[in-house]
Design an enzyme around this catalytic site. Structure first.
Site, PDB file in Angstrom:
ATOM      1  CE  LYS A  67      30.655 -30.272  -8.347  1.00 18.06           C
ATOM      2  NZ  LYS A  67      29.679 -30.085  -7.269  1.00 18.06           N
ATOM      3  NE  ARG A  79      22.827 -27.247  -5.282  1.00 23.49           N
ATOM      4  CZ  ARG A  79      24.157 -27.382  -5.275  1.00 23.49           C
ATOM      5  NH1 ARG A  79      24.929 -26.330  -5.518  1.00 23.49           N
ATOM      6  NH2 ARG A  79      24.720 -28.541  -5.026  1.00 23.49           N
ATOM      7  CG  HIS A 136      25.516 -30.188  -1.117  1.00 22.54           C
ATOM      8  ND1 HIS A 136      26.780 -30.682  -0.893  1.00 22.54           N
ATOM      9  CD2 HIS A 136      25.675 -29.142  -1.966  1.00 22.54           C
ATOM     10  CE1 HIS A 136      27.662 -29.961  -1.581  1.00 22.54           C
ATOM     11  NE2 HIS A 136      27.021 -29.018  -2.234  1.00 22.54           N
ATOM     12  NE  ARG A 173      28.049 -35.005  -1.601  1.00 17.93           N
ATOM     13  CZ  ARG A 173      27.182 -34.788  -0.613  1.00 17.93           C
ATOM     14  NH1 ARG A 173      26.635 -35.812   0.020  1.00 17.93           N
ATOM     15  NH2 ARG A 173      26.840 -33.568  -0.282  1.00 17.93           N
ATOM     16  CE1 TYR A 210      40.405  -3.265 -27.329  1.00 10.53           C
ATOM     17  CE2 TYR A 210      40.182  -5.231 -25.978  1.00 10.53           C
ATOM     18  CZ  TYR A 210      40.388  -4.638 -27.212  1.00 10.53           C
ATOM     19  OH  TYR A 210      40.570  -5.423 -28.322  1.00 10.53           O
ATOM     20  CB  CYS A 241      42.073  -8.334 -24.247  1.00 14.02           C
ATOM     21  SG  CYS A 241      42.749  -6.714 -23.821  1.00 14.02           S
ATOM     22  CG  ASP A 275      42.353 -13.157 -28.372  1.00 17.43           C
ATOM     23  OD1 ASP A 275      41.563 -14.104 -28.241  1.00 17.43           O
ATOM     24  OD2 ASP A 275      42.146 -12.173 -29.109  1.00 17.43           O
TER      25      ASP A 275
HETATM   26  C1  LIG Z   1      30.379 -30.284  -6.065  1.00  7.91           C
HETATM   27  C2  LIG Z   1      29.787 -31.100  -5.005  1.00  7.91           C
HETATM   28  C3  LIG Z   1      30.569 -31.640  -3.975  1.00  7.91           C
HETATM   29  C4  LIG Z   1      32.030 -31.318  -3.793  1.00  7.91           C
HETATM   30  O1  LIG Z   1      32.142 -30.088  -3.097  1.00  7.91           O
HETATM   31  P1  LIG Z   1      33.557 -29.517  -2.657  1.00  7.91           P
HETATM   32  O2  LIG Z   1      33.203 -28.306  -1.890  1.00  7.91           O
HETATM   33  O3  LIG Z   1      34.295 -29.206  -3.910  1.00  7.91           O
HETATM   34  O4  LIG Z   1      34.222 -30.563  -1.849  1.00  7.91           O
HETATM   35  C5  LIG Z   1      29.970 -32.483  -3.067  1.00  7.91           C
HETATM   36  N1  LIG Z   1      28.659 -32.769  -3.166  1.00  7.91           N
HETATM   37  C6  LIG Z   1      27.863 -32.241  -4.117  1.00  7.91           C
HETATM   38  C7  LIG Z   1      26.426 -32.576  -4.140  1.00  7.91           C
HETATM   39  C8  LIG Z   1      28.393 -31.384  -5.056  1.00  7.91           C
HETATM   40  O5  LIG Z   1      27.595 -30.852  -5.999  1.00  7.91           O
END
Ligand SMILES: *Cc1c(COP(=O)(O)O)cnc(C)c1O
Length: 381
Positions: free
Chosen positions: A40, A138, A170, A226, A272, A319, A321
């Site tokens: 992603k 979430r 998750h 994952r 700045y 800054c 750039d």
């Molecule tokens: C981004 C994400 C992951 C990967 O997480 P990492 O900590 O980068 O391994 C796994 N599962 C879900 C649902 C995520 O959104």
């Protein structure tokens, strides 16, 4: 340094060999479950299609993305393997991902109904994974709605509209392996899987762990892990184990060439707001990247770069750039490395994250802007 090897003004170089190495290394470390590489957000800034192809070469069974658009980008690039997405708003068109054999995720009975309707219109079944909220609060169905979701899913499966291919959740605190939430979430997940199976679902995969969970909580590996950040070579729980300790190689290098080098005198303010003032004669160099290229402004006066193999601190504000760094023997045109694998003493993305009080994920994912991005194949043979 000759012209051919000299870096561009500002560039991101992604070593796909490092990504393949990391996947093989992680597979050894997690021994057993299938692997999903999460690509992603443009592959965490590394390039979604390039990373996906490298991950498939390294043998990952699954790719994971957030949005339907990301999933379709991978299909348009020719990917035909298992692919899961998990963020869709009401009214989004599930037709294209169903037609493209993408696994979509349902968080609620309303969302499942939208998927069923899209499958009916498409005249084919949808591959659907159900997400349970084990405590991150979430995405995913809360406990009170889970029974209704699995019952609806089982009914939809009987009509042939969907096939429930996965059950997942998750972690909230997997980067803190001793946090009590981990055990609670794992137990909640086991209970949710049991209810789903009692309702008649027989998913291909049950999965709970991201990189930190996969590495630091063996009991939570289930059928599939994952992997995101660790596959890019960065530590998911830097307080527990560094990338080097895990045998991972950071895949992204950000480098460029200095625009100018010059001497400052005691009392000269820099950038700045003059938040840095030289207290003595000092040499500085100007780096042609800024927050317009994803360099965090929070790194002002804190992060370091490497010039001619020597570390130098950012002086004053970053800054849009450009920014100024301390560089004792710099000349205009020198190579400057913001971060890389760390093998030659240059900072890492983790160092930048520490300097900015954030996580390495944010450093690599936000980088971009006007920088040239290229991919190399490194040496992972
Ligand atoms: C981004 C994400 C992951 C990967 O997480 P990492 O900590 O980068 O391994 C796994 N599962 C879900 C649902 C995520 O959104």
């Amino acid at each position: 340094m000759n012209a051919a090897s000299s870096p561009a003004r500002a560039e991101i170089v992604v070593d796909l060999g490092a990504i393949r190495h990391n996947i093989r290394r992680l597979r050894e470390l997690v021994a057993g479950p299938q692997v999903m590489m999460v690509v992603k957000a443009d592959g965490y800034g590394h390039g979604i299609c390039q990373v996906a192809r490298a991950a498939r070469e390294a043998g990952v069974e699954w790719l994971g993305v957030a949005t339907i658009d990301e999933a379709l980008t991978l299909r348009a690039d020719g990917d035909t393997g298992r692919l899961l997405c998990w963020v869709a708003v009401p009214g989004e068109d599930f037709g294209p991902p169903i037609a493209a054999d993408v696994d979509v995720t349902a968080y609620s009975t309303d969302q499942l109904a939208e998927i069923v309707a899209a499958a009916d219109r498409a005249g084919r079944f949808a591959r659907v994974q159900l997400k349970f909220d084990t405590g991150l609060s979430r995405g995913g169905a809360p406990r009170a709605e889970w029974q209704a979701l699995v019952d609806a899913a089982a009914a939809a499966e009987r009509t042939g509209a969907v096939r429930i291919t996965g059950l997942w959740s998750h972690f909230a605190c997997s980067d803190e392996p001793d946090h009590p939430a981990n055990a609670q979430q794992e137990q909640a997940f086991r209970d949710a899987v049991e209810l789903a199976e009692k309702a008649g679902l027989q998913p291909e995969v049950r999965h709970l762990s991201n990189s930190a969970g996969a590495l630091h909580r063996p009991s939570a590996r289930f059928d599939l892990v994952r992997l995101g950040i660790a596959a890019y070579g960065l530590a998911p729980a830097p307080a527990v184990a560094s990338s080097k300790e895990l045998g991972l190689i950071p895949a992204m290098t950000v480098r460029g060439r200095t625009v100018l080098a010059k001497n400052l005198h005691a009392g000269d303010g820099v950038s700045y707001g003059h938040t840095f003032v030289a207290d003595k004669e000092m040499r500085v160099a100007l780096v042609p990247m800024g927050y317009g290229d994803g360099i965090p402004r929070h790194a002002s006066s804190t992060a370091e770069v490497s010039i001619n193999g020597r570390r130098g601190k950012v002086l004053g504000r970053i800054c849009m750039d450009q920014f100024v760094v301390a560089a004792p023997d710099a000349r205009a045109g020198d190579e400057v490395i913001l971060f890389g694998p760390g093998d030659d003493g240059e900072p890492t993305a983790q160092d930048w994250a520490d300097a900015c009080d954030t996580i390495s994920y944010e450093i690599v994912t936000r980088i971009g802007g006007r920088q040239r991005r290229t991919w190399t194949n490194g040496s992972d043979e």
